[in-house]
Scaffold this motif. Sequence first.
Motif, PDB file in Angstrom:
ATOM      1  N   LYS A 147     -16.183 -31.772  -5.324  1.00  0.00           N
ATOM      2  CA  LYS A 147     -15.470 -31.064  -6.391  1.00  0.00           C
ATOM      3  C   LYS A 147     -15.532 -29.580  -6.077  1.00  0.00           C
ATOM      4  N   ARG A 191     -12.119 -38.061  -3.118  1.00  0.00           N
ATOM      5  CA  ARG A 191     -11.616 -37.426  -4.342  1.00  0.00           C
ATOM      6  C   ARG A 191     -11.313 -38.413  -5.466  1.00  0.00           C
ATOM      7  N   ASP A 197     -16.321 -31.201 -16.939  1.00  0.00           N
ATOM      8  CA  ASP A 197     -17.355 -30.199 -17.053  1.00  0.00           C
ATOM      9  C   ASP A 197     -17.597 -29.772 -18.496  1.00  0.00           C
ATOM     10  N   ARG A 245     -13.336 -24.710 -14.062  1.00  0.00           N
ATOM     11  CA  ARG A 245     -12.389 -25.813 -14.047  1.00  0.00           C
ATOM     12  C   ARG A 245     -12.264 -26.324 -12.615  1.00  0.00           C
ATOM     13  N   GLU A 246     -12.054 -27.613 -12.482  1.00  0.00           N
ATOM     14  CA  GLU A 246     -11.907 -28.234 -11.164  1.00  0.00           C
ATOM     15  C   GLU A 246     -10.521 -27.881 -10.637  1.00  0.00           C
ATOM     16  N   ASP A 273     -13.221 -39.955  -7.747  1.00  0.00           N
ATOM     17  CA  ASP A 273     -14.151 -39.998  -8.890  1.00  0.00           C
ATOM     18  C   ASP A 273     -14.957 -41.288  -8.948  1.00  0.00           C
ATOM     19  N   TYR A 284     -14.654 -25.751  -7.928  1.00  0.00           N
ATOM     20  CA  TYR A 284     -14.396 -25.165  -9.239  1.00  0.00           C
ATOM     21  C   TYR A 284     -14.030 -23.694  -9.141  1.00  0.00           C
TER      22      TYR A 284
END
Length: 181
Positions: A164, A48, A19, A25-26, A50, A166
């Motif tokens: 995701k 998850r 980010d 933040r993740e 990516d 955050y």
Amino acid sequence: QAEEEKGGSGRLEQSQAEDADFEKREIGNEAAWTLSSAKPGNGVEQLRDDNFETFWQSDGAQPHLVNIQFYKKMRIKELRLFCDYKRDESYTPSKVSIKAGTGFHDLREVQLVELDEPEGWSSIDLSTKMQQGEGFQYLRAHVVQIAVLSSHQNGRDTHVRQVKIYGPRQSSTKGFGTELS
């Protein structure tokens, strides 16, 4: 309402995953993830990893659930889903409910989102601007549940390529009196 951002295919760029705006933040790696159902080889790991080429595929009756269970109560700012209508068509979610609570026994709906042929990231803001003064109030929960209520073209199962979650980035001076500017 969800805000869509166009995304490419393949692996997430490191800068995207971390980010660029530094205000969040993740926090997904701090949680246990479970699914209501999944086809073999299309489960939590693919949701998850990516990688936009892989996806979670449900295998059962709606609603299709993604459960995100934190070990402690977390402040949550935003949830992001990566869907690709052009590739997934009737498997693409069209109506998604976000629920939160301290456990599965007290989940309550905090957002109901309609996705119209999404391509890329759909951002769901879970913070609210405070009435008095500055700042935001964040959702605080042990459990967040994503419920896919329906898919495009009355599809039965669903594909979600990435999720995701955050939280707000903590100030490094928090707890030491005044904040540095």
